[in-house]
Design a protein around this motif. Structure first.
Motif, mmCIF file in Angstrom:
data_model
loop_
_atom_site.group_PDB
_atom_site.id
_atom_site.type_symbol
_atom_site.label_atom_id
_atom_site.label_comp_id
_atom_site.label_asym_id
_atom_site.label_seq_id
_atom_site.Cartn_x
_atom_site.Cartn_y
_atom_site.Cartn_z
ATOM 1 N N VAL A 53 0.842 -1.192 0.000
ATOM 2 C CA VAL A 53 0.000 0.000 0.000
ATOM 3 C C VAL A 53 0.878 1.244 0.000
ATOM 4 C CG1 VAL A 53 -1.638 1.364 1.343
ATOM 5 C CG2 VAL A 53 -1.932 -1.103 1.175
ATOM 6 N N SER A 54 0.521 2.194 -0.867
ATOM 7 C CA SER A 54 1.135 3.514 -0.866
ATOM 8 C C SER A 54 0.108 4.503 -0.340
ATOM 9 C CB SER A 54 1.555 3.896 -2.292
ATOM 10 O OG SER A 54 1.761 5.281 -2.407
ATOM 11 N N ILE A 55 0.523 5.398 0.544
ATOM 12 C CA ILE A 55 -0.384 6.414 1.073
ATOM 13 C C ILE A 55 0.158 7.792 0.724
ATOM 14 C CG2 ILE A 55 -1.462 7.392 3.127
ATOM 15 C CD1 ILE A 55 -1.314 4.654 4.415
ATOM 16 N N MET A 56 -0.641 8.549 -0.044
ATOM 17 C CA MET A 56 -0.244 9.885 -0.482
ATOM 18 C C MET A 56 -0.898 10.962 0.367
ATOM 19 S SD MET A 56 -0.216 9.879 -4.638
ATOM 20 C CE MET A 56 0.331 11.591 -4.616
ATOM 21 N N ASP A 57 -0.196 12.079 0.472
ATOM 22 C CA ASP A 57 -0.765 13.258 1.119
ATOM 23 C C ASP A 57 -0.118 14.487 0.502
ATOM 24 O OD1 ASP A 57 -2.493 14.233 3.498
ATOM 25 O OD2 ASP A 57 -0.627 15.355 3.696
ATOM 26 N N ALA A 58 -0.945 15.437 0.076
ATOM 27 C CA ALA A 58 -0.458 16.696 -0.502
ATOM 28 C C ALA A 58 0.551 16.466 -1.613
ATOM 29 C CB ALA A 58 0.141 17.577 0.586
ATOM 30 N N GLY A 59 0.266 15.474 -2.476
ATOM 31 C CA GLY A 59 1.103 15.244 -3.644
ATOM 32 C C GLY A 59 2.331 14.393 -3.430
ATOM 33 N N LYS A 60 2.564 13.961 -2.177
ATOM 34 C CA LYS A 60 3.744 13.164 -1.867
ATOM 35 C C LYS A 60 3.352 11.794 -1.317
ATOM 36 C CE LYS A 60 6.708 17.109 -0.693
ATOM 37 N NZ LYS A 60 7.613 17.706 0.326
ATOM 38 N N ILE A 61 4.216 10.807 -1.529
ATOM 39 C CA ILE A 61 4.020 9.495 -0.917
ATOM 40 C C ILE A 61 4.623 9.545 0.479
ATOM 41 C CG2 ILE A 61 4.669 7.059 -0.985
ATOM 42 C CD1 ILE A 61 4.548 7.180 -4.010
ATOM 43 N N GLU A 62 3.756 9.400 1.476
ATOM 44 C CA GLU A 62 4.199 9.478 2.869
ATOM 45 C C GLU A 62 4.531 8.110 3.454
ATOM 46 O OE1 GLU A 62 4.887 12.160 4.349
ATOM 47 O OE2 GLU A 62 3.961 13.652 3.043
ATOM 48 N N ALA A 63 3.998 7.048 2.862
ATOM 49 C CA ALA A 63 4.271 5.693 3.366
ATOM 50 C C ALA A 63 4.063 4.695 2.242
ATOM 51 C CB ALA A 63 3.351 5.365 4.539
ATOM 52 N N LEU A 64 4.872 3.637 2.236
ATOM 53 C CA LEU A 64 4.737 2.575 1.228
ATOM 54 C C LEU A 64 5.308 1.290 1.793
ATOM 55 C CD1 LEU A 64 5.682 2.871 -2.571
ATOM 56 C CD2 LEU A 64 5.496 0.736 -1.313
ATOM 57 N N ASP A 65 4.438 0.288 1.997
ATOM 58 C CA ASP A 65 4.892 -0.994 2.512
ATOM 59 C C ASP A 65 3.698 -1.956 2.529
ATOM 60 O OD1 ASP A 65 6.550 -2.960 3.659
ATOM 61 O OD2 ASP A 65 7.579 -1.435 4.870
ATOM 62 N N THR A 66 3.903 -3.135 3.065
ATOM 63 C CA THR A 66 2.797 -4.073 3.226
ATOM 64 C C THR A 66 1.879 -3.561 4.337
ATOM 65 O OG1 THR A 66 3.914 -5.396 4.913
ATOM 66 C CG2 THR A 66 4.314 -5.994 2.599
ATOM 67 N N PRO A 67 0.598 -3.914 4.325
ATOM 68 C CA PRO A 67 -0.293 -3.488 5.403
ATOM 69 C C PRO A 67 0.220 -3.882 6.785
ATOM 70 C CG PRO A 67 -1.586 -4.318 3.579
ATOM 71 C CD PRO A 67 -0.148 -4.615 3.250
ATOM 72 N N ALA A 68 0.756 -5.085 6.890
ATOM 73 C CA ALA A 68 1.247 -5.556 8.187
ATOM 74 C C ALA A 68 2.387 -4.680 8.703
ATOM 75 C CB ALA A 68 1.703 -7.009 8.076
ATOM 76 N N LYS A 69 3.333 -4.340 7.834
ATOM 77 C CA LYS A 69 4.478 -3.536 8.256
ATOM 78 C C LYS A 69 4.070 -2.097 8.557
ATOM 79 C CE LYS A 69 8.111 -6.295 6.093
ATOM 80 N NZ LYS A 69 9.211 -6.331 5.094
ATOM 81 N N LEU A 70 3.089 -1.580 7.805
ATOM 82 C CA LEU A 70 2.622 -0.218 8.087
ATOM 83 C C LEU A 70 1.923 -0.148 9.437
ATOM 84 C CD1 LEU A 70 1.276 0.898 4.587
ATOM 85 C CD2 LEU A 70 3.297 1.757 5.783
ATOM 86 N N LYS A 71 1.126 -1.163 9.748
ATOM 87 C CA LYS A 71 0.450 -1.199 11.051
ATOM 88 C C LYS A 71 1.474 -1.299 12.175
ATOM 89 C CE LYS A 71 -2.402 -4.475 9.731
ATOM 90 N NZ LYS A 71 -3.478 -5.515 9.775
ATOM 91 N N GLU A 72 2.521 -2.062 11.936
ATOM 92 C CA GLU A 72 3.575 -2.188 12.946
ATOM 93 C C GLU A 72 4.326 -0.865 13.117
ATOM 94 O OE1 GLU A 72 7.680 -4.774 13.730
ATOM 95 O OE2 GLU A 72 6.376 -5.237 12.024
ATOM 96 N N LYS A 73 4.652 -0.223 12.004
ATOM 97 C CA LYS A 73 5.408 1.026 12.045
ATOM 98 C C LYS A 73 4.649 2.129 12.785
ATOM 99 C CE LYS A 73 7.446 4.597 9.086
ATOM 100 N NZ LYS A 73 7.755 5.005 7.687
ATOM 101 N N TYR A 74 3.339 2.207 12.533
ATOM 102 C CA TYR A 74 2.533 3.277 13.137
ATOM 103 C C TYR A 74 1.790 2.818 14.394
ATOM 104 C CZ TYR A 74 3.571 6.039 9.012
ATOM 105 O OH TYR A 74 4.231 6.741 8.028
ATOM 106 N N ASN A 75 2.148 1.599 14.864
ATOM 107 C CA ASN A 75 1.534 1.062 16.079
ATOM 108 C C ASN A 75 0.008 1.178 16.016
ATOM 109 O OD1 ASN A 75 1.474 -0.108 18.643
ATOM 110 N ND2 ASN A 75 1.578 1.874 19.696
ATOM 111 N N ALA A 76 -0.547 0.703 14.903
ATOM 112 C CA ALA A 76 -1.973 0.841 14.628
ATOM 113 C C ALA A 76 -2.646 -0.519 14.557
ATOM 114 C CB ALA A 76 -2.180 1.581 13.314
#
Length: 257
Positions: free
Chosen positions: A205-228
């Motif tokens: 998954v890539s997550i964009m904000d204001a024209g930039k990619i703010e995060a890009l990884d697997t859902p599992a790793k993104l949840k781990e990174k953001y403690n979500a």
């Protein structure tokens, strides 16, 4: 080693003084289900139009399905499929007429078209509906048919721009079964969605904000990174941390049914 089917390096797209895509860099792999997320105005649709050969970048290096976006846009168009939230079907044509129309656009021979149409209608259990107008079909049927038409010519990549908007959770899950089937057949699926539970179904998954990619990884790793606990929480934490909220699209609708 994974085969790159989309390569984007330092993509910039400007409209006057406004930067819609601000140095985007990412790769997408063959057979991958790639989620492209972001609030309204984040720049998702602009990037998809460029990757589809419908718009030119201001700068950057981009290759889609083995073709250069600056010089080989017609070749790109022949090797991709596209489905939007509007389902990309002609409401005043029948099911069969829509299939024949898109088959003709992609140069499928009449003989092959007839064979594939029969197979498709049987698979979708729509044989008795082949002569019905699209306008009279249930929303879920339109959705399944639109996706099937988008991959009818067996493209290397299919772009899905918020394809499940407005349909119920059960129908959405069945639609994702079709996405997985296409990916298993080697078609790369590039999908945008407002439903954060659908982000969980993507390989990356890539997550964009204001024209930039703010995060890009697997859902599992993104949840781990953001403690979500889920992708909805990941998205909200990224949005709240951004000093420059997305412009031009208003408030985003995030749904997690």
């Amino acid at each position: 080693m994974k085969e790159e089917i989309i390569r984007v390096k330092n993509l910039v797209k400007k409209f006057g003084s406004f930067t819609a895509n601000d140095n985007l860099t990412f790769d997408v792999y063959k057979g991958e289900v790639f989620g492209f997320l972001g609030a309204n105005g984040a720049g998702k649709t602009t990037a998809i139009r460029i990757l589809s050969g419908l718009s030119s970048p201001t700068s950057g290096k981009l290759n889609v399905a083995g073709f250069d976006v600056y010089t080989e846009t017609e070749k790109i168009k022949k090797n991709i499929g596209y489905m939007s939230q509007k389902f990309s079907l002609y409401e005043d044509l029948t099911v069969a007429e829509n299939i024949r129309f898109y088959a003709g656009i992609y140069g499928i021979s009449p003989k092959r078209r007839k064979e594939k149409m029969g197979e498709l209608l049987k698979k979708l259990e729509m044989e008795k509906a082949k002569n019905k107008l699209i306008a009279g079909l249930p929303l879920g049927w339109k959705q399944k048919l639109a996706f099937s038409v988008a991959v009818f010519h067996e493209p290397k990549i299919v772009f899905l721009d918020e394809p499940t908007g407005g349909v119920d959770p059960v129908t959405r899950r069945k639609f994702w079964d079709m996405i997985y089937e296409a990916a298993n057949d080697g078609i790369t699926v590039f999908v945008t969605t407002h439903y954060m539970d659908e982000a969980e179904y993507c390989d990356r998954v890539s997550i964009m904000d204001a024209g930039k990619i703010e995060a890009l990884d697997t859902p599992a790793k993104l949840k781990e990174k953001y403690n979500a606990k889920d992708m909805d929480e990941v998205f909200l934490r990224i949005a709240r941390a951004s000093p420059n909220p997305s412009e031009g699209g208003g408030q985003e609708t995030i749904t997690n049914e």
